[in-house]
Design a protein around this motif. Structure first.
Motif, PDB file in Angstrom:
ATOM      1  N   VAL A 144     -11.654  31.316  56.088  1.00 50.17           N
ATOM      2  CA  VAL A 144     -12.763  32.828  56.861  1.00 50.17           C
ATOM      3  C   VAL A 144     -14.067  32.175  55.946  1.00 50.17           C
ATOM      4  O   VAL A 144     -14.149  31.007  54.968  1.00 50.17           O
ATOM      5  N   GLN A 145     -15.297  31.916  57.032  1.00 53.94           N
ATOM      6  CA  GLN A 145     -16.017  31.856  56.783  1.00 53.94           C
ATOM      7  C   GLN A 145     -17.352  32.835  56.772  1.00 53.94           C
ATOM      8  O   GLN A 145     -17.307  34.221  57.309  1.00 53.94           O
ATOM      9  N   PRO A 146     -18.708  32.846  55.653  1.00 56.63           N
ATOM     10  CA  PRO A 146     -19.501  33.988  56.327  1.00 56.63           C
ATOM     11  C   PRO A 146     -19.949  33.603  58.001  1.00 56.63           C
ATOM     12  O   PRO A 146     -19.872  33.328  58.895  1.00 56.63           O
ATOM     13  N   ALA A 147     -20.103  35.494  58.307  1.00 58.59           N
ATOM     14  CA  ALA A 147     -19.795  35.592  59.393  1.00 58.59           C
ATOM     15  C   ALA A 147     -21.382  34.905  60.342  1.00 58.59           C
ATOM     16  O   ALA A 147     -22.370  34.363  59.007  1.00 58.59           O
ATOM     17  N   SER A 148     -21.666  34.700  61.538  1.00 62.92           N
ATOM     18  CA  SER A 148     -22.715  34.235  62.352  1.00 62.92           C
ATOM     19  C   SER A 148     -24.031  35.237  62.408  1.00 62.92           C
ATOM     20  O   SER A 148     -24.975  34.699  62.031  1.00 62.92           O
ATOM     21  N   SER A 149     -24.050  35.998  62.238  1.00 60.73           N
ATOM     22  CA  SER A 149     -24.724  37.031  62.415  1.00 60.73           C
ATOM     23  C   SER A 149     -24.437  38.211  61.938  1.00 60.73           C
ATOM     24  O   SER A 149     -23.447  38.441  61.823  1.00 60.73           O
ATOM     25  N   GLU A 150     -25.214  39.520  61.733  1.00 61.59           N
ATOM     26  CA  GLU A 150     -25.170  40.471  61.570  1.00 61.59           C
ATOM     27  C   GLU A 150     -24.082  41.850  62.310  1.00 61.59           C
ATOM     28  O   GLU A 150     -23.980  42.994  62.453  1.00 61.59           O
ATOM     29  N   GLY A 166     -16.368  34.085  45.800  1.00 62.35           N
ATOM     30  CA  GLY A 166     -16.533  35.454  46.114  1.00 62.35           C
ATOM     31  C   GLY A 166     -14.790  35.303  46.762  1.00 62.35           C
ATOM     32  O   GLY A 166     -13.878  36.262  46.339  1.00 62.35           O
ATOM     33  N   VAL A 167     -14.226  33.669  47.564  1.00 59.33           N
ATOM     34  CA  VAL A 167     -12.751  33.158  48.019  1.00 59.33           C
ATOM     35  C   VAL A 167     -11.366  33.553  47.164  1.00 59.33           C
ATOM     36  O   VAL A 167     -10.853  33.791  46.864  1.00 59.33           O
ATOM     37  N   GLY A 196      -7.071   8.064  44.993  1.00 54.06           N
ATOM     38  CA  GLY A 196      -6.690   9.812  44.462  1.00 54.06           C
ATOM     39  C   GLY A 196      -8.332  10.281  45.365  1.00 54.06           C
ATOM     40  O   GLY A 196      -9.032   9.734  45.294  1.00 54.06           O
ATOM     41  N   LEU A 197      -7.784  11.385  45.334  1.00 50.05           N
ATOM     42  CA  LEU A 197     -10.215  12.689  45.791  1.00 50.05           C
ATOM     43  C   LEU A 197      -9.287  13.511  44.689  1.00 50.05           C
ATOM     44  O   LEU A 197      -8.674  14.258  44.580  1.00 50.05           O
ATOM     45  N   THR A 198     -10.788  13.432  44.850  1.00 52.64           N
ATOM     46  CA  THR A 198     -11.246  15.244  43.606  1.00 52.64           C
ATOM     47  C   THR A 198     -11.939  16.265  44.536  1.00 52.64           C
ATOM     48  O   THR A 198     -12.584  15.898  45.206  1.00 52.64           O
ATOM     49  N   ARG A 199     -11.379  17.297  43.512  1.00 51.82           N
ATOM     50  CA  ARG A 199     -12.292  18.232  44.218  1.00 51.82           C
ATOM     51  C   ARG A 199     -12.168  18.358  45.820  1.00 51.82           C
ATOM     52  O   ARG A 199     -13.287  18.533  46.372  1.00 51.82           O
ATOM     53  N   MET A 200     -11.022  18.658  46.238  1.00 51.69           N
ATOM     54  CA  MET A 200     -11.023  19.125  47.582  1.00 51.69           C
ATOM     55  C   MET A 200     -11.984  20.880  47.810  1.00 51.69           C
ATOM     56  O   MET A 200     -11.687  21.488  47.015  1.00 51.69           O
ATOM     57  N   ARG A 201     -12.224  20.536  49.060  1.00 54.81           N
ATOM     58  CA  ARG A 201     -12.491  22.117  49.211  1.00 54.81           C
ATOM     59  C   ARG A 201     -11.592  22.284  49.924  1.00 54.81           C
ATOM     60  O   ARG A 201     -11.063  22.173  50.987  1.00 54.81           O
ATOM     61  N   ARG A 202     -12.067  24.199  49.985  1.00 53.96           N
ATOM     62  CA  ARG A 202     -11.401  25.103  51.091  1.00 53.96           C
ATOM     63  C   ARG A 202     -11.048  24.604  52.253  1.00 53.96           C
ATOM     64  O   ARG A 202     -12.438  24.188  52.881  1.00 53.96           O
TER      65      ARG A 202
END
Length: 428
Positions: free
Chosen positions: A332-338, A271-272, A139-145
């Motif tokens: 989706v991931q945070p942008a790398s720059s503004e 937030g996601v 078993g694998l727990t706490r799978m990440r998005r």
């Protein structure tokens, strides 16, 4: 097989340290036989040299042919869920495989690999089916998005005498999509995101209670959605379909600005999950939905305009599946720059649409611009959900309330951030 941080990879058949030691001892015995003239020492020396070499030759010829079949339960996985992996190893060769240690690579969870011992696998000529195949389950727990990989499987195969060793790769990696976790947004206590009669009051834009579109009752429907007048007229249970909401587009804005944290940002991940949950609820109660992101980064320069438009316009009608949006949120991931700030374009997009519900999800670990707060003017109602660690004085919530937002504050550092949402200044 070692289970440290060094990456595991397939290795060709080669002598072990024991084999090299035996051959070295054989050379020494032959040398001593020549010095002292003892024929028996020469014989034993030749045996010690030839034994590893013959074993190596036989092992080169008697190579097992293995294949693997994997199954993952459940097949649809959400972030934080637990999955069970079952892998069946089969031997298609006429030669058996000795008991071997194994390592199965995994990603997307706290564990990097799963290790154990695989019992001996008999040749395909063995009369018992169960001996020709072996099963590995864990078993694998706490799978990440995101997209996780299971495999490949590596077997460390050593002969019975411990003279030869090889690492066999069995199969290829299997990809698993881990979607955002969808929660019940009733825990946020936002009237505009409720179902049943409360949604009729908060969201109804046209018609009265008798104009509500109904359909037959299904076993999965909540009883609070039963439309009793329509039920009395039809003589059977009828529930609200609430198709009139589809005339209004609900805007959901996700702040994807860069994060200050290294690795996984709990506030962003929360937030996601909030975005996925809100979109699901709005979709359930009959709204067309559109997801807008404050920052977009397009890699394909040749199709930059088309890609940018697609990223800015994730529209889903009430009759469509949310699959395309959920897959987008999976990656989706945070942008790398503004530099990828699209607020001006988003303002133009929001201003061109009718005044429907607007939900903004942002983080409190970064400065929030006035341009983002000004989105309140496009929503009816305008709901801001702020994700971040708990703090004593919440100036961000105060600024949003002052601009006319209904505000919900969620503690991303809590064990269950959905358990204790805080409401601020509900707009009248």
């Amino acid at each position: 097989m070692t289970t440290n941080a060094r990456p595991v990879k397939a290795r060709r058949l080669r002598p072990t340290a024991r084999a090299w030691g035996l051959m070295a001892a054989g050379v020494v015995l032959i040398a001593l036989a020549e010095i002292f003239g003892v024929a028996e020492l020469r014989f034993f020396g030749l045996v010690l040299i030839l034994l590893p070499l013959l074993t190596l030759l036989l092992r080169v010829l008697a190579r097992p042919k293995l294949e693997i079949e994997r199954a993952v339960y459940p097949t649809t996985v959400a972030a934080g869920d637990r999955i069970r992996v079952v892998a069946e190893v089969r031997n298609k060769s006429i030669y058996g495989l000795e008991a071997s240690s194994y390592i199965d690579r995994v990603t997307g969870t706290d564990r990097q690999q799963v290790a154990g011992v695989l019992p001996a696998v008999a040749s395909r000529l063995h009369r018992r089916e169960g001996r020709r195949r072996r099963r590995i389950a864990y078993g694998l727990t706490r799978m990440r998005r995101g997209i996780s990989q299971i495999g490949p499987l590596f077997l460390e195969n050593i002969d019975g005498l411990g003279l030869t060793r090889r690492v066999i790769q069995v199969g290829d990696p299997v990809e698993i999509e881990v979607w955002p976790h969808v929660h019940n947004v009733d825990r946020l206590d936002i009237p505009a995101l409720r179902t049943g009669s409360e949604a009729e009051i908060a969201l109804g834009r046209a018609g009265d209670a008798d104009d509500v579109v109904t359909r037959e009752y299904r076993r999965s429907d909540a009883l609070r959605r039963v439309h009793w007048r329509a039920t009395a007229r039809a003589g059977e249970l009828r529930v609200r379909q609430e198709e009139h909401h589809a005339e209004v587009v609900a805007l959901v804005v996700f702040d994807t600005a860069p994060t200050n944290r290294k690795g996984i940002d709990p506030a962003f991940e929360l937030g996601v999950s909030v975005i996925a949950s809100v979109l699901t609820r709005l979709h359930e109660i009959g709204y067309d939905t559109e997801l807008l992101e404050t920052h977009t980064e397009i890699d394909d320069s040749e199709n930059a305009n088309a890609g940018r438009e697609s990223a800015l316009n994730l529209r889903t009608s009430a009759g469509e599946s949310l699959g395309r949006v959920m897959r987008h949120l999976m990656l989706v991931q945070p942008a790398s720059s503004e530099d990828a700030d699209d607020l001006e374009e988003l303002h133009m997009r929001a201003a061109s649409m009718g005044r429907g519900p607007m939900v903004l999800v942002t983080r409190t670990d970064r400065p929030i611009s006035e341009s983002l707060i000004d989105f309140a003017g496009y929503g009816d109602p305008a709901i801001a959900i702020l994700c971040g660690p708990a703090i004593e004085t919440d100036s961000s919530a105060t600024r949003f309330v002052g601009a006319g937002w209904e505000v919900v504050r969620m503690n991303s550092s809590a064990r269950d951030p959905w358990a204790t949402p805080r409401r601020f200044g509900v707009a009248e």
